[in-house]
Design an enzyme around this catalytic site. Structure first.
Site, PDB file in Angstrom:
ATOM      1  N   ASP A 102       9.282  -6.602  -5.120  1.00  0.00           N
ATOM      2  CA  ASP A 102       8.345  -7.185  -4.155  1.00  0.00           C
ATOM      3  C   ASP A 102       7.906  -8.529  -4.712  1.00  0.00           C
ATOM      4  O   ASP A 102       7.287  -8.587  -5.778  1.00  0.00           O
ATOM      5  CB  ASP A 102       7.134  -6.272  -3.951  1.00  0.00           C
ATOM      6  N   ALA A 136       3.055   8.130  10.253  1.00  0.00           N
ATOM      7  CA  ALA A 136       1.592   8.143  10.346  1.00  0.00           C
ATOM      8  C   ALA A 136       1.073   9.357  11.103  1.00  0.00           C
ATOM      9  O   ALA A 136      -0.113   9.423  11.417  1.00  0.00           O
ATOM     10  CB  ALA A 136       1.104   6.870  11.029  1.00  0.00           C
ATOM     11  N   ARG A 177      10.608   0.062   8.755  1.00  0.00           N
ATOM     12  CA  ARG A 177      11.031  -0.483  10.035  1.00  0.00           C
ATOM     13  C   ARG A 177      12.536  -0.329  10.163  1.00  0.00           C
ATOM     14  O   ARG A 177      13.298  -0.671   9.248  1.00  0.00           O
ATOM     15  CB  ARG A 177      10.637  -1.972  10.163  1.00  0.00           C
ATOM     16  N   GLU A 231      13.959   2.548  19.476  1.00  0.00           N
ATOM     17  CA  GLU A 231      13.254   3.837  19.483  1.00  0.00           C
ATOM     18  C   GLU A 231      12.856   4.229  20.901  1.00  0.00           C
ATOM     19  O   GLU A 231      12.191   3.446  21.588  1.00  0.00           O
ATOM     20  CB  GLU A 231      12.024   3.763  18.566  1.00  0.00           C
ATOM     21  N   ASP A 238      13.152   7.676   9.327  1.00  0.00           N
ATOM     22  CA  ASP A 238      12.056   7.960  10.252  1.00  0.00           C
ATOM     23  C   ASP A 238      11.943   6.890  11.321  1.00  0.00           C
ATOM     24  O   ASP A 238      11.235   7.062  12.307  1.00  0.00           O
ATOM     25  CB  ASP A 238      10.738   8.057   9.471  1.00  0.00           C
ATOM     26  N   LYS A 240       0.818  -1.209   0.000  1.00  0.00           N
ATOM     27  CA  LYS A 240       0.000   0.000   0.000  1.00  0.00           C
ATOM     28  C   LYS A 240       0.858   1.268   0.000  1.00  0.00           C
ATOM     29  O   LYS A 240       0.700   2.143  -0.842  1.00  0.00           O
ATOM     30  CB  LYS A 240      -0.938   0.001   1.206  1.00  0.00           C
ATOM     31  N   VAL A 241       1.779   1.365   0.964  1.00  0.00           N
ATOM     32  CA  VAL A 241       2.595   2.572   1.071  1.00  0.00           C
ATOM     33  C   VAL A 241       3.580   2.660  -0.085  1.00  0.00           C
ATOM     34  O   VAL A 241       3.735   3.712  -0.717  1.00  0.00           O
ATOM     35  CB  VAL A 241       3.331   2.615   2.425  1.00  0.00           C
ATOM     36  N   HIS A 297       9.804   8.884  13.991  1.00  0.00           N
ATOM     37  CA  HIS A 297       8.727   7.956  13.630  1.00  0.00           C
ATOM     38  C   HIS A 297       7.421   8.727  13.377  1.00  0.00           C
ATOM     39  O   HIS A 297       6.397   8.478  14.022  1.00  0.00           O
ATOM     40  CB  HIS A 297       8.524   6.897  14.712  1.00  0.00           C
ATOM     41  N   LEU A 298       7.477   9.620  12.396  1.00  0.00           N
ATOM     42  CA  LEU A 298       6.337  10.492  12.105  1.00  0.00           C
ATOM     43  C   LEU A 298       5.526  10.025  10.896  1.00  0.00           C
ATOM     44  O   LEU A 298       4.635  10.740  10.442  1.00  0.00           O
ATOM     45  CB  LEU A 298       6.830  11.927  11.845  1.00  0.00           C
TER      46      LEU A 298
END
Length: 629
Positions: free
Chosen positions: A255, A367, A316, A345, A340, A235-236, A364-365
């Site tokens: 993929d 979302a 990740r 973390e 990110d 999706k992303v 980790h922004l």
């Protein structure tokens, strides 16, 4: 024409659940649903059964899969009167208000943030559901401390590497995530990092704020005409590719699960992993963290890349060996990185990677937009509520993921599948079940019939009556593996019109076992064989061994093999009536007139042993068995 496949829970089940349902089109359905209308937020699919009754696929499947988590239960308060109790939902990290409101309408919500592992383990035994983001580690110890009460863990986001899926499966706990609502936000952040890195935005900003004016130092690189490799085309990743095309970039992607037609529609070329890393000017990571992808980008991988490559990671942190990345940055093999996410973390304050002058970082922004936060909150709240109501969530990550249209179509057969499994295992004398074969008669080509849900229900039906633990769709295959049970499937082409029904019949065979009811053995005499169909929306048992019957699969059933002669039905019915056992139906199937016959008797109550003994003593009755459905 037959297609045969073997099912090994240890391998096939993990394949079914590990690949998310991917779509090239973003969806914001959670944002469009009304937060104050819980009943409309579960996505119930109306189903008109052939008998004209109105139902819903979720209701049917809820009754069939029984995740054992009622919406409410009754208990006595201090006054001795009954009061209704709601499920308790622990939210361990901040969640959007719209999602919290949905949860509060359904259950008791405990918002306890920043819990230590000890505190989480202490609270979890009083909770039916747990909702986390990426900061809470849901370990095996958490599931053990839950003592069987925890029914669902909801991950407010896509990645579930902070949840021990193996332990969740063993303890029968469903794990659901929210894979769609933050898709665009994550893609936009990836593009933001791409642009900021290419033009040294972060470094130039810090320089100007420090009173410097270093135009020559922060000369960037252009994006147009450059090649970007999108590693992970879900999706992303596909949304990043779409936006990169808009910037004039050439997009390649790797993929193993991505369909070529979707890549072509976006304008991306699917290539091998080696080709992607060797030819790209920019590499954008969008893959999950698994044992296969952990530290996939390491010294060896960086050595195969084009010198001066630039890397973006909004997926990740663990997919990159961070020490190796520092070495690649120092040597110039990697020109820049925009990150990110990190292995740890927050990362250590003295992290060489974070402090590197050619690295820009964000906390980790991916979302973290207002719209995405609300969307994720609603999406995970709906998934958790649905799971607590016994529904099979389409976002479940440790249960078969079945599209809504398939759920709707197969709903009546779900009930049939589980009950055939229950009947088959009750016909086995003793133990020793090692292999089960399921044969589907279908008018469709083998690849057009998705039998994952049916196979799971047959597995549940077979295991649950002979297991000490509660079995649901989450842990059925795990327990089957533990018991050494192997299930194979065969699809036989039927000449019915393809649009009439997806499944004409389901046959369950258990080989190399003794039978409590010899008439259930096939003509070969080496396997128990039963068959069922759905007629007018009702699951029916249609064949036992070589005998054709017509038995509604509801209540309990007494099966008798008898000499085919007059008066037997009346005598057996009289014996049951004398013991106040209500008969709901009787059906007789025979091979040749006046020879052998099977009588199936539906009863509302379970007859006592003495009543069954008296039926067995009727001269014409040769054998009988009682089956609980």
């Amino acid at each position: 024409m037959a297609a045969t496949s073997c099912f090994s829970p240890s391998s096939t089940f993990s394949k079914l659940i590990s690949t998310p349902n991917r779509s090239s089109n973003p969806t914001f359905l959670p944002l469009l649903r009304r937060a104050n209308s819980v009943s409309s937020s579960f996505g119930l699919i109306p189903l008109r059964l052939s008998d004209g009754s109105q139902s819903s696929v979720n209701h049917i499947i809820k009754n069939a899969i029984t995740i054992d988590s009622p919406i409410t239960s009754s208990s006595k308060n201090q006054n001795g009167t009954l009061s209704s109790t709601k499920p308790t939902i622990l939210v361990s990290e901040k969640l959007g208000n719209a999602g919290l409101e949905l949860l509060k309408q359904f259950g008791n919500v405990d918002c306890s943030y920043d819990l230590s592992q000890a505190e989480l383990c202490s609270k979890i035994s009083q909770c039916d559901a747990l909702i986390v983001r990426s900061g809470t580690k849901v370990t095996r110890e958490v599931f053990e401390a839950a003592q069987g009460r925890l029914k669902v863990v909801g991950r407010a986001g896509v990645g579930i590497d902070n949840v021990d899926l193996q332990a969740a499966t063993e303890f029968g706990c469903l794990v659901v995530n929210a894979p769609t609502a933050n898709t665009i936000a994550a893609a936009e952040h990836g593009i933001a990092l791409l642009s900021a890195m290419a033009r040294n935005i972060a470094q130039a900003d810090a320089s100007v704020k420090a009173g410097k004016w270093q135009r020559n130092k922060y000369v960037g690189v252009s994006l147009v005409g450059k090649t970007i490799a999108v590693m992970g085309f879900g999706k992303v990743g596909s949304e990043v590719a779409r936006r990169a095309k808009g910037l004039g970039m050439h997009v390649i992607a790797h993929d193993p699960y991505a369909p070529a037609d979707r890549a072509r529609a976006i304008g991306a070329d699917l290539v091998s992993f080696e080709q992607a890393i060797a030819t790209a000017d920019f590499i954008s990571l969008h893959m999950p963290l698994t044992p296969n992808t952990s530290k996939l980008f390491n010294d060896e991988t960086f050595g195969k890349m084009k010198k001066g490559v630039r890397i973006i990671n909004v997926a990740r942190g663990g997919v990159i060996d961070e020490d190796a990345l520092v070495r690649a940055l120092d040597s110039g093999a990697v020109a820049q990185a925009a990150l990110d996410v990190f292995t740890e973390e927050p990362p250590p304050k003295d992290s060489k990677l974070v402090q590197h002058e050619n690295v820009i970082v964000t906390p980790h922004l991916g979302a973290s937009t207002k719209e995405a936060q609300e969307g994720v909150a609603i999406e995970i709240a709906e998934a958790v509520i649905g799971a607590l109501q016994g529904e099979l969530s389409s976002t479940a990550v440790n249960a078969p993921m079945v599209p809504p249209d398939v759920l709707s179509e197969l709903a009546p057969y779900v009930v049939l599948a589980e009950k055939l499994g229950r009947i088959a295992v009750q016909l086995v004398a003793g133990s020793g079940i090692k292999s089960v074969k399921v044969v589907y008669q279908t008018p469709r080509a083998p690849h057009d019939l998705d039998t994952r849900l049916l196979r799971a229900m047959i597995t549940k039906g077979i295991i649950e009556p002979i297991s000490n633990s509660f079995i649901n769709l989450v842990n059925a295959d795990y327990v089957a593996k533990e018991k050494g049970l192997r299930i194979s499937e065969e699809k036989l082409l039927n000449d019915s019109p393809p649009e009439s029904t997806p499944v004409h019949s389901i046959q369950v065979q258990i080989a190399n076992v003794q039978s409590k009811f010899d008439s259930a053995l096939s003509e070969k005499g080496s396997e128990i064989s039963i068959e069922g169909k759905v007629k007018d929306g009702i699951p029916m048992l249609t064949c036992i061994g070589s005998f054709d019957v017509d038995v509604s699969l509801e209540g309990n059933i007494i099966l008798c093999r008898q000499v085919d002669q007059p008066g037997i039905v009346g005598r057996v019915g009289t014996l049951l009536g004398e013991r106040n056992v209500n008969v709901s139906f009787m059906s007789v199937g025979r091979t040749i007139q006046r020879e052998k016959a099977i009588m199936a008797i539906g009863v509302d109550e379970e007859p006592d042993k003495d009543t069954l003994k008296k039926i067995g003593e009727v001269p014409a009755v040769e054998e009988l068995v009682f089956l609980k459905l």
